[in-house]
Motif scaffolding. Structure first.
Motif, PDB file in Angstrom:
ATOM      1  N   GLN A  56     -11.152   5.550  -2.796  1.00 38.84           N
ATOM      2  CA  GLN A  56     -11.170   6.982  -2.476  1.00 38.84           C
ATOM      3  C   GLN A  56      -9.957   7.693  -3.076  1.00 38.84           C
ATOM      4  O   GLN A  56     -10.011   8.884  -3.368  1.00 38.84           O
ATOM      5  CB  GLN A  56     -11.236   7.187  -0.958  1.00 38.84           C
ATOM      6  N   LEU A  57      -8.874   6.954  -3.265  1.00 41.75           N
ATOM      7  CA  LEU A  57      -7.675   7.520  -3.900  1.00 41.75           C
ATOM      8  C   LEU A  57      -7.766   7.485  -5.420  1.00 41.75           C
ATOM      9  O   LEU A  57      -6.823   7.878  -6.105  1.00 41.75           O
ATOM     10  CB  LEU A  57      -6.426   6.771  -3.417  1.00 41.75           C
ATOM     11  N   ASN A 107     -14.466   4.986   7.795  1.00 47.47           N
ATOM     12  CA  ASN A 107     -15.285   4.404   6.723  1.00 47.47           C
ATOM     13  C   ASN A 107     -16.252   3.362   7.297  1.00 47.47           C
ATOM     14  O   ASN A 107     -17.403   3.278   6.865  1.00 47.47           O
ATOM     15  CB  ASN A 107     -14.394   3.768   5.648  1.00 47.47           C
ATOM     16  N   GLY A 159     -10.385  -3.182   4.512  1.00 52.31           N
ATOM     17  CA  GLY A 159     -10.662  -1.743   4.607  1.00 52.31           C
ATOM     18  C   GLY A 159      -9.881  -0.926   3.598  1.00 52.31           C
ATOM     19  O   GLY A 159     -10.271   0.195   3.260  1.00 52.31           O
ATOM     20  N   LEU A 160      -8.768  -1.458   3.111  1.00 53.14           N
ATOM     21  CA  LEU A 160      -7.985  -0.716   2.121  1.00 53.14           C
ATOM     22  C   LEU A 160      -8.670  -0.665   0.758  1.00 53.14           C
ATOM     23  O   LEU A 160      -8.309   0.150  -0.096  1.00 53.14           O
ATOM     24  CB  LEU A 160      -6.573  -1.299   1.998  1.00 53.14           C
ATOM     25  N   GLU A 192      -2.908  -5.371   0.687  1.00 51.71           N
ATOM     26  CA  GLU A 192      -2.276  -6.205   1.720  1.00 51.71           C
ATOM     27  C   GLU A 192      -3.288  -7.220   2.249  1.00 51.71           C
ATOM     28  O   GLU A 192      -3.914  -7.922   1.440  1.00 51.71           O
ATOM     29  CB  GLU A 192      -1.669  -5.273   2.793  1.00 51.71           C
ATOM     30  N   GLU A 232     -11.802   0.292   0.126  1.00 49.11           N
ATOM     31  CA  GLU A 232     -12.480   1.586   0.029  1.00 49.11           C
ATOM     32  C   GLU A 232     -11.461   2.729  -0.010  1.00 49.11           C
ATOM     33  O   GLU A 232     -11.649   3.720  -0.726  1.00 49.11           O
ATOM     34  CB  GLU A 232     -13.453   1.770   1.203  1.00 49.11           C
ATOM     35  N   ILE A 233     -10.385   2.580   0.746  1.00 49.39           N
ATOM     36  CA  ILE A 233      -9.343   3.625   0.746  1.00 49.39           C
ATOM     37  C   ILE A 233      -8.757   3.798  -0.660  1.00 49.39           C
ATOM     38  O   ILE A 233      -8.620   4.927  -1.154  1.00 49.39           O
ATOM     39  CB  ILE A 233      -8.223   3.269   1.754  1.00 49.39           C
ATOM     40  N   ARG A 272     -19.276  -3.184  -3.651  1.00 47.09           N
ATOM     41  CA  ARG A 272     -19.923  -2.147  -2.844  1.00 47.09           C
ATOM     42  C   ARG A 272     -19.377  -0.754  -3.165  1.00 47.09           C
ATOM     43  O   ARG A 272     -20.142   0.196  -3.336  1.00 47.09           O
ATOM     44  CB  ARG A 272     -19.736  -2.440  -1.349  1.00 47.09           C
ATOM     45  N   VAL A 327       1.248   4.304  -2.872  1.00 49.29           N
ATOM     46  CA  VAL A 327       0.983   5.729  -2.669  1.00 49.29           C
ATOM     47  C   VAL A 327       2.059   6.580  -3.351  1.00 49.29           C
ATOM     48  O   VAL A 327       1.770   7.650  -3.901  1.00 49.29           O
ATOM     49  CB  VAL A 327       0.861   6.053  -1.163  1.00 49.29           C
ATOM     50  N   GLU A 346     -16.809  -6.466  -1.364  1.00 51.72           N
ATOM     51  CA  GLU A 346     -16.442  -5.092  -0.980  1.00 51.72           C
ATOM     52  C   GLU A 346     -16.120  -4.259  -2.215  1.00 51.72           C
ATOM     53  O   GLU A 346     -16.488  -3.072  -2.285  1.00 51.72           O
ATOM     54  CB  GLU A 346     -15.252  -5.134  -0.017  1.00 51.72           C
ATOM     55  N   GLN A 391      -6.755  14.256  -1.077  1.00 49.62           N
ATOM     56  CA  GLN A 391      -7.569  13.341  -1.883  1.00 49.62           C
ATOM     57  C   GLN A 391      -8.289  12.330  -0.994  1.00 49.62           C
ATOM     58  O   GLN A 391      -9.352  11.822  -1.359  1.00 49.62           O
ATOM     59  CB  GLN A 391      -6.689  12.641  -2.934  1.00 49.62           C
ATOM     60  N   LEU A 392      -7.717  12.046   0.165  1.00 45.87           N
ATOM     61  CA  LEU A 392      -8.366  11.141   1.119  1.00 45.87           C
ATOM     62  C   LEU A 392      -9.382  11.869   1.990  1.00 45.87           C
ATOM     63  O   LEU A 392      -9.982  11.266   2.884  1.00 45.87           O
ATOM     64  CB  LEU A 392      -7.307  10.450   1.984  1.00 45.87           C
ATOM     65  N   ARG A 430      -6.521  13.753 -14.149  1.00 46.23           N
ATOM     66  CA  ARG A 430      -6.894  12.586 -13.359  1.00 46.23           C
ATOM     67  C   ARG A 430      -8.354  12.256 -13.611  1.00 46.23           C
ATOM     68  O   ARG A 430      -9.221  13.125 -13.540  1.00 46.23           O
ATOM     69  CB  ARG A 430      -6.672  12.926 -11.888  1.00 46.23           C
ATOM     70  N   ARG A 483     -19.620  11.182   5.459  1.00 44.80           N
ATOM     71  CA  ARG A 483     -18.298  11.759   5.225  1.00 44.80           C
ATOM     72  C   ARG A 483     -18.463  13.101   4.523  1.00 44.80           C
ATOM     73  O   ARG A 483     -19.174  13.209   3.532  1.00 44.80           O
ATOM     74  CB  ARG A 483     -17.509  10.792   4.348  1.00 44.80           C
ATOM     75  N   ILE A 523      -2.097  13.850  -1.438  1.00 49.00           N
ATOM     76  CA  ILE A 523      -2.689  12.529  -1.176  1.00 49.00           C
ATOM     77  C   ILE A 523      -3.675  12.600  -0.002  1.00 49.00           C
ATOM     78  O   ILE A 523      -4.795  12.084  -0.090  1.00 49.00           O
ATOM     79  CB  ILE A 523      -1.575  11.489  -0.877  1.00 49.00           C
ATOM     80  N   PHE A 547       1.862   8.192   8.197  1.00 50.43           N
ATOM     81  CA  PHE A 547       0.864   8.128   7.117  1.00 50.43           C
ATOM     82  C   PHE A 547       0.106   6.811   7.181  1.00 50.43           C
ATOM     83  O   PHE A 547      -1.129   6.779   7.158  1.00 50.43           O
ATOM     84  CB  PHE A 547       1.549   8.270   5.741  1.00 50.43           C
ATOM     85  N   ARG A 548       0.855   5.708   7.275  1.00 52.12           N
ATOM     86  CA  ARG A 548       0.228   4.385   7.234  1.00 52.12           C
ATOM     87  C   ARG A 548      -0.713   4.166   8.412  1.00 52.12           C
ATOM     88  O   ARG A 548      -1.782   3.568   8.266  1.00 52.12           O
ATOM     89  CB  ARG A 548       1.320   3.311   7.199  1.00 52.12           C
ATOM     90  N   GLU A 560      -9.855   4.204   7.758  1.00 50.40           N
ATOM     91  CA  GLU A 560     -10.624   2.967   7.598  1.00 50.40           C
ATOM     92  C   GLU A 560     -11.667   2.827   8.700  1.00 50.40           C
ATOM     93  O   GLU A 560     -12.810   2.414   8.448  1.00 50.40           O
ATOM     94  CB  GLU A 560      -9.694   1.748   7.642  1.00 50.40           C
ATOM     95  N   PHE A 597       0.834  -1.206   0.000  1.00 47.00           N
ATOM     96  CA  PHE A 597       0.000   0.000   0.000  1.00 47.00           C
ATOM     97  C   PHE A 597       0.867   1.253   0.000  1.00 47.00           C
ATOM     98  O   PHE A 597       0.679   2.162  -0.813  1.00 47.00           O
ATOM     99  CB  PHE A 597      -0.926   0.017   1.231  1.00 47.00           C
ATOM    100  N   LEU A 649       1.039   7.035  -6.816  1.00 48.58           N
ATOM    101  CA  LEU A 649      -0.008   8.056  -6.926  1.00 48.58           C
ATOM    102  C   LEU A 649       0.601   9.455  -6.864  1.00 48.58           C
ATOM    103  O   LEU A 649       0.186  10.365  -7.598  1.00 48.58           O
ATOM    104  CB  LEU A 649      -1.032   7.900  -5.800  1.00 48.58           C
ATOM    105  N   ASP A 678      -5.968  -6.425   4.193  1.00 46.50           N
ATOM    106  CA  ASP A 678      -6.896  -5.535   4.898  1.00 46.50           C
ATOM    107  C   ASP A 678      -8.038  -5.119   3.975  1.00 46.50           C
ATOM    108  O   ASP A 678      -7.872  -4.301   3.072  1.00 46.50           O
ATOM    109  CB  ASP A 678      -6.100  -4.312   5.353  1.00 46.50           C
TER     110      ASP A 678
END
Lengths: 327, 327
Positions: free
Chosen positions: A102-103, B50, A95-96, A91, A98-99, A143, A43, A140, B102-103, A62, B62, B99, B39-40, B47, A39, A46, A93
């Motif tokens: 979002q990115l 979210n 939850g990443l 990884e 949706e992250i 979703r 970044v 997910e 953007q989040l 973008r 959000r 970044i 950051f991580r 998360e 992850f 990005l 996770d």
């Protein structure tokens, strides 16, 4: 509107290439930003893209939703959409997912050749299908609006992803194996299952996916597309060239072995030909989409079918699949 | 429209608190998601949010732009905006500013009490102002629409940030030191400089920032606000309660020493009172904003002034400062 969209490139990005996109009238490109990156490493990719958007604001922008392609056209630019060829950036996770959405990430392959935490890649001996995490991840992804891409997956995993996904999935860059039986190409039954659920196939121009490789003729490629239109419906087809322009051979090595092997694995290449193969002379860079368009017309596809394959179908797919699932 | 916006909370988030936000008619809250996180680590906080948005979709949503507050009102919810009280999540990388924007992050303090890579915190002996990185970071924050917050910074750093920033900055949660001379409160000259550039001051209800602490009267607080309106203009004032509801004392320890010290530092507290102080009885949670509104009215502020301080001013500030800078 007729759009020109290439749904897979991984070039050594430069102003030269962005100018070629403009010269070729390319409205949108889905670019790969991760093969084996964590992850945190993703970044950094990005960030590099954010710098390119700032430095080349006259050429590219973008893209995160289909309407950005219209904004890009209106300002004479190419919209750049992000995707992963491997789920390594999420990884372990969920939850990443949706992250990363979002990115701005819009496509994620569940595997890149090898077994992943989600599914089995096309180079493994045994394909055991979607893992426990893989099933959860597909739901997910559905979703949040992150498209499942099975381009480098095994057959069973691909079928299971097609079935498990509540929304259409994609094979962004591959060809039918009835035309050219390569490990990365897909059988007729998988492709029929893909389109039966609204999925999209993007045709690759990467020489290892072509009949006769770098010597493949434009006519042979376009006849294959016409045959695929008969079998799968032209509205489910698009382009995903897999253009890896200007990359040094060290990049193909990173793609093939990342950090998972201390030995070299040649993947689709060989010890005799370890690097990137030369592209066919009718598609060397973003200025050559006109050749493909002309070739598709000359094998008898209608104007609407050609427009669809060259970009309108991906536009429709983007419009339907990048936003959160409606309850 | 009159909005109710609290521009700083860091509670132990729960359905109970979200229901209290609804009961109190709170339209938007700026919540802290990082004190010392990398950051991580900060991504893990995103998360967690979210998940809360998914689990409590009937109560919260959000927020990333001012108009989200209208969307929240229209659906009977509270919009949650993110901020950092320390620049630790951008590490040493200016590219992370875009970044995190953007989040969805919209406020970032340049320091939290200590020297940071960007500026000097209010607990250091010597304040050397904005660092080389700090000046670059302010310009980049201006460019992308990430608001500079100097709530925990030293005087010189705060002045330099006000001057260096091309866009208005904020002190989201502090009070004037002429009312209560605390290390975290700000002098008249700094506050005049802040508002002269369009900046906003959010009044804190955290007891260490209040005259007589937890025993501070509502009348004393509201008289201070009225005096501040005379000095700085009511249109530049808002609320930033610093509500840390339901937090265990271990959290105040994390806020104070993070990983930077092996010894305890009591910050605004003391060995005799190391934990969170009790809130004043007129503001214990999100249901009590009506007390502040009534108090502001009874000290003679006009309805328009009170509406501005209770939320309309933050709404205007959000609308002007969360989007990328116009060229």
């Amino acid at each position: 509107m007729t759009y020109l969209i290439d749904n897979l490139q991984y070039a050594n990005w430069s102003e030269k290439i962005f100018r070629q996109m403009r010269e070729g009238g390319v409205d949108a490109v889905h670019v790969t930003i991760a093969y084996h990156e964590s992850f945190r490493e993703m970044v950094l990719q990005l960030e590099a893209w954010n710098r390119r958007f700032e430095d080349h604001a006259d050429l590219i922008m973008r893209g995160t939703q289909a309407s950005d392609i219209d904004a890009a056209r209106a300002t004479g630019r190419t919209a750049i959409f992000f995707g992963f060829q491997n789920p390594s950036p999420i990884e372990d996770d969920i939850g990443l997912i949706e992250i990363v959405h979002q990115l701005g990430v819009r496509f994620m392959q569940l595997t890149y050749n090898n077994q992943s935490l989600l599914a089995t890649g096309c180079y493994e001996e045994d394909d055991t299908g979607l893992t426990r995490f893989g099933k959860q991840a597909v739901a997910e992804m559905n979703r949040v609006g992150l498209v499942v891409d099975m381009s480098h997956s095994g057959d069973r995993s691909t079928r299971e992803a097609i079935d498990a996904s509540a929304r259409p999935i994609a094979i962004t860059h591959a060809n039918p194996s009835w035309w050219h039986p390569a490990r990365r190409n897909f059988g007729d039954d998988v492709l029929r299952a893909l389109v039966a659920r609204g999925g999209m196939l993007g045709f690759s121009v990467y020489p290892h996916h072509l009949k006769e490789g770098s010597d493949c003729s434009l006519e042979s490629f376009c006849q294959m597309v016409a045959e695929a239109a008969d079998r799968y419906g032209a509205e489910n087809l698009g382009i995903g060239t897999d253009l890896c322009q200007d990359q040094p051979d060290s990049i193909v090595e990173w793609m093939r072995v990342g950090r998972w092997s201390k030995q070299i694995d040649y993947g689709e290449g060989s010890a005799a030909a370890p690097g990137f193969p030369p592209m066919p002379d009718w598609f060397e860079d973003n200025r050559h989409f006109g050749n493909i368009r002309a070739g598709l017309t000359s094998v008898g596809l209608s104007e609407t079918e050609v427009d669809g394959i060259m970009g309108d179908n991906w536009y429709r797919f983007y419009a339907q699949n990048f936003t959160p699932q409606q309850a």
